[in-house]
Design a protein around this motif. Structure first.
Motif, PDB file in Angstrom:
ATOM      1  N   SER A  44       0.963  -1.609  -0.111  1.00 14.17           N
ATOM      2  CA  SER A  44       0.086  -0.203   0.010  1.00 14.17           C
ATOM      3  C   SER A  44       1.182   0.832  -0.168  1.00 14.17           C
ATOM      4  N   ALA A  70      -5.612   2.329  -1.843  1.00 22.92           N
ATOM      5  CA  ALA A  70      -4.804   1.275  -2.095  1.00 22.92           C
ATOM      6  C   ALA A  70      -5.028   0.525  -1.713  1.00 22.92           C
ATOM      7  N   ALA A  71      -5.063  -0.120  -0.265  1.00 22.01           N
ATOM      8  CA  ALA A  71      -4.785  -0.740   0.974  1.00 22.01           C
ATOM      9  C   ALA A  71      -5.905  -1.717   0.083  1.00 22.01           C
TER      10      ALA A  71
END
Ligand code: ZN
Length: 259
Positions: A44, A70-71
């Motif tokens: 991430s 992102a994650a």
């Protein structure tokens, strides 16, 4: 399209508080094996250093917004690596769903115009668009196998070979054919269940019936469920589970324990 905005930024470690808040809001991430969570955090941070976020329609990109996207985006490439996303830089975030005006010309040359409500969109070699409301909803909808970020990033993976055909780039023609044989059989079986449910009052499918609209949508919808509710997904799609495990790397790969 956003290539000129690419900057050389250093990878910064994600602060603890920010990371813990993320895991609280998205329990399907927190439920993964410890080794996977560590890797998720690391990837991430790399993702955030290489992508550019743009707020649209008044959307403000804060750290929690960028990290949530992102994650979830890196979850499918935990074992494959971030290079799968190196054909684009921009991620456009809207506060809510977006109304897109579409035009199609049918086989008789008649032009049809219609509006489509989008929670997200992925463009071939271009940016990903997401509705923040829908991104957040994924936190409480893993039970239904729902995840718009994974959906759009699977389209990116699918389109890397230039065609959205429900099959990612694979090392050989034989591997491609094997993949499509499984995917098409599962897609057809799912389509029939959706038709029976919608036209003949049959039992509604657990997986989102949107997956019955086209094979590339089936691939994206199936992967949402595969990544956020593996157990429930496995009950309906056993052959697909093996296929996806083979490509994305089954839980247990790279030192992680089974989830
Ligand atoms: Zn889609």
């Amino acid at each position: 399209m956003f290539g000129w905005l690419r900057k050389h930024r250093a990878v910064r470690a994600i602060p603890d508080g920010l990371w813990q808040d993320l895991l609280l809001h998205y329990p399907f991430l927190a439920a993964r094996p410890g080794a996977q969570i560590l890797k998720l955090r690391e990837l991430s941070a790399q993702f955030l250093a290489t992508k550019e976020f743009h707020g649209a329609n008044g959307m403000v990109i804060t750290d929690p917004v960028a990290l949530a996207i992102a994650a979830q985006a890196v979850l499918p490439v935990l074992n494959l690596g971030l290079a799968w996303y190196d054909d684009f830089v921009g991620i456009v975030v809207h506060p809510d769903e977006v109304l897109a005006r579409r035009t199609v010309t049918d086989e008789h040359g008649v032009v049809h115009r219609y509006d489509e409500v989008l929670a997200g969109e992925a463009m071939d070699r271009g940016p990903v668009m997401l509705s923040w409301r829908d991104v957040q909803a994924a936190g409480s909808r893993a039970e239904q196998g729902y995840n718009v970020v994974i959906h759009e990033f699977i389209h990116k993976i699918d389109m890397r070979d230039g065609t959205a055909d429900g099959c990612p780039p694979l090392p050989s023609r034989a591997a491609h054919n094997t993949w499509l044989a499984v995917m098409q059989a599962e897609y057809q079986a799912f389509r029939e269940k959706v038709i029976v449910a919608e036209r003949f009052g049959g039992e509604p499918t657990w997986l989102d019936p949107y997956g019955a609209t086209a094979i590339d949508e089936f691939f994206a919808v199936a992967c949402e469920a595969y990544f956020v509710n593996r157990q429930r997904f496995a009950r309906d799609f056993e052959p697909l589970l093996a296929l996806l495990d083979g490509f994305f790397g089954a839980p247990g790969v790279n030192g992680a324990t089974a989830s």
